[in-house]
Write a protein that holds these residues in place. Structure first.
Motif, PDB file in Angstrom:
ATOM      1  N   UNK A   7       0.860  -1.274   0.018  1.00 47.17           N
ATOM      2  CA  UNK A   7       0.292   0.019   0.029  1.00 47.17           C
ATOM      3  C   UNK A   7       1.071   1.169  -0.124  1.00 47.17           C
ATOM      4  N   UNK A   8       0.606   2.104  -1.032  1.00 47.92           N
ATOM      5  CA  UNK A   8       1.292   3.328  -1.192  1.00 47.92           C
ATOM      6  C   UNK A   8       0.752   4.582  -0.551  1.00 47.92           C
ATOM      7  N   UNK A   9       1.464   5.353   0.347  1.00 49.77           N
ATOM      8  CA  UNK A   9       0.432   6.435   0.745  1.00 49.77           C
ATOM      9  C   UNK A   9       1.350   7.699   0.871  1.00 49.77           C
ATOM     10  N   UNK A  33      -2.950  -1.054  -3.550  1.00 49.72           N
ATOM     11  CA  UNK A  33      -3.581   0.019  -3.178  1.00 49.72           C
ATOM     12  C   UNK A  33      -2.775   1.247  -3.055  1.00 49.72           C
ATOM     13  N   UNK A  34      -3.485   2.407  -3.161  1.00 51.17           N
ATOM     14  CA  UNK A  34      -2.797   3.909  -2.852  1.00 51.17           C
ATOM     15  C   UNK A  34      -3.864   4.758  -1.940  1.00 51.17           C
ATOM     16  N   UNK A  50      -2.576  -5.164   3.114  1.00 49.39           N
ATOM     17  CA  UNK A  50      -1.182  -5.595   2.371  1.00 49.39           C
ATOM     18  C   UNK A  50      -0.304  -6.057   3.100  1.00 49.39           C
ATOM     19  N   UNK A  51       0.817  -6.366   2.571  1.00 44.01           N
ATOM     20  CA  UNK A  51       1.808  -7.131   3.458  1.00 44.01           C
ATOM     21  C   UNK A  51       2.654  -5.821   3.917  1.00 44.01           C
ATOM     22  N   UNK A  52       3.036  -4.772   3.304  1.00 51.55           N
ATOM     23  CA  UNK A  52       3.700  -3.811   3.821  1.00 51.55           C
ATOM     24  C   UNK A  52       3.115  -2.313   3.275  1.00 51.55           C
ATOM     25  N   UNK A  53       3.151  -1.675   4.152  1.00 48.21           N
ATOM     26  CA  UNK A  53       2.665   0.046   3.928  1.00 48.21           C
ATOM     27  C   UNK A  53       4.069   0.763   3.539  1.00 48.21           C
ATOM     28  N   UNK A  54       4.054   1.569   2.586  1.00 47.11           N
ATOM     29  CA  UNK A  54       5.010   2.640   2.497  1.00 47.11           C
ATOM     30  C   UNK A  54       4.221   3.964   2.443  1.00 47.11           C
ATOM     31  N   UNK A  55       4.613   4.699   3.676  1.00 49.71           N
ATOM     32  CA  UNK A  55       3.936   5.768   3.837  1.00 49.71           C
ATOM     33  C   UNK A  55       4.878   7.035   4.296  1.00 49.71           C
TER      34      UNK A  55
END
Length: 210
Positions: A7-9, A33-34, A50-55
């Motif tokens: 997931x990209x934030x 997802x974004x 998601x497995x990982x969130x990049x935020x």
């Protein structure tokens, strides 16, 4: 082996698109997802799992720290990698205190972001070199940030106060009673030794919260 879902934030669509392309060049990495703000990040996490969130930390309205807190409250096993322009030790330590698994600055090489996502996905801690140096320098100098005494929630409220938010607006956004917000406000001033709100704003600016 199944894909690693991400997931990209970030509040900038062009930036998200760039990171999506970078991450999806890695075999098995898939952005599912974004989101552009803290509220939509929480909703996207619950839907996509998601497995990982990049935020990013700097989001419109509530910060990435607040999004991180909400996600971790809903799923204590959530793996969140903070990817931000803020390299200060105070920001990084608050993020880790709130449950972040990693903290990488946007000035880092692309490979460092990719490697950090892999580490976080495996349940390990990730940190870019510049942040590690900042934290080490602070500890060696025994010069803790004035914000070190604040909890992540207090840090978020300080950021909102310094950004000009009223107690009523903070109450509505954080789903806290007005009395609770005012109590936090008083506790923050007491912990920081701030004489008034103008002093709070100065401290927040000095710590690069705003």
């Amino acid at each position: 082996m199944s894909d690693l879902s991400i997931l990209l934030v970030d509040d900038h669509p062009v930036v998200r698109e760039g990171y999506r392309r970078l991450l999806e060049k890695v075999p098995g990495y898939r952005v599912v997802a974004e989101a552009s703000d803290a509220v939509s990040a929480y909703e996207a996490y619950r839907q996509a799992k998601p497995d990982v969130v990049v935020m990013d930390l700097s989001l419109p309205g509530l910060s990435g720290i607040e999004a991180l807190r909400h996600i971790r409250q809903w799923d204590h096993a959530a793996r969140v990698l903070i990817f931000t322009m803020h390299s200060g030790a105070a920001f990084a330590l608050k993020a880790f205190e709130a449950g972040a698994a990693g903290y990488v600055t946007k000035g880092s090489d692309a490979a460092e972001l990719v490697n950090s996502v892999a580490l976080v996905a495996k349940g390990e801690r990730a940190m870019s070199n510049d942040v590690a140096r900042e934290i080490a320098a602070e500890r060696l100098a025994h010069a803790a940030s004035p914000l070190a005494e604040l909890s992540p929630r207090e840090t978020e409220i300080l950021r909102l106060v310094a950004s000009g938010w009223s107690a009523e607006a903070i109450s509505a956004s954080l789903h806290l009673s007005l009395k609770t917000v005012r109590n936090y406000h008083y506790q923050i001033k007491t912990k920081l030794g701030a004489r008034n709100d103008a002093h709070l704003v100065w401290l927040a600016i000095d710590a690069k919260l705003v």
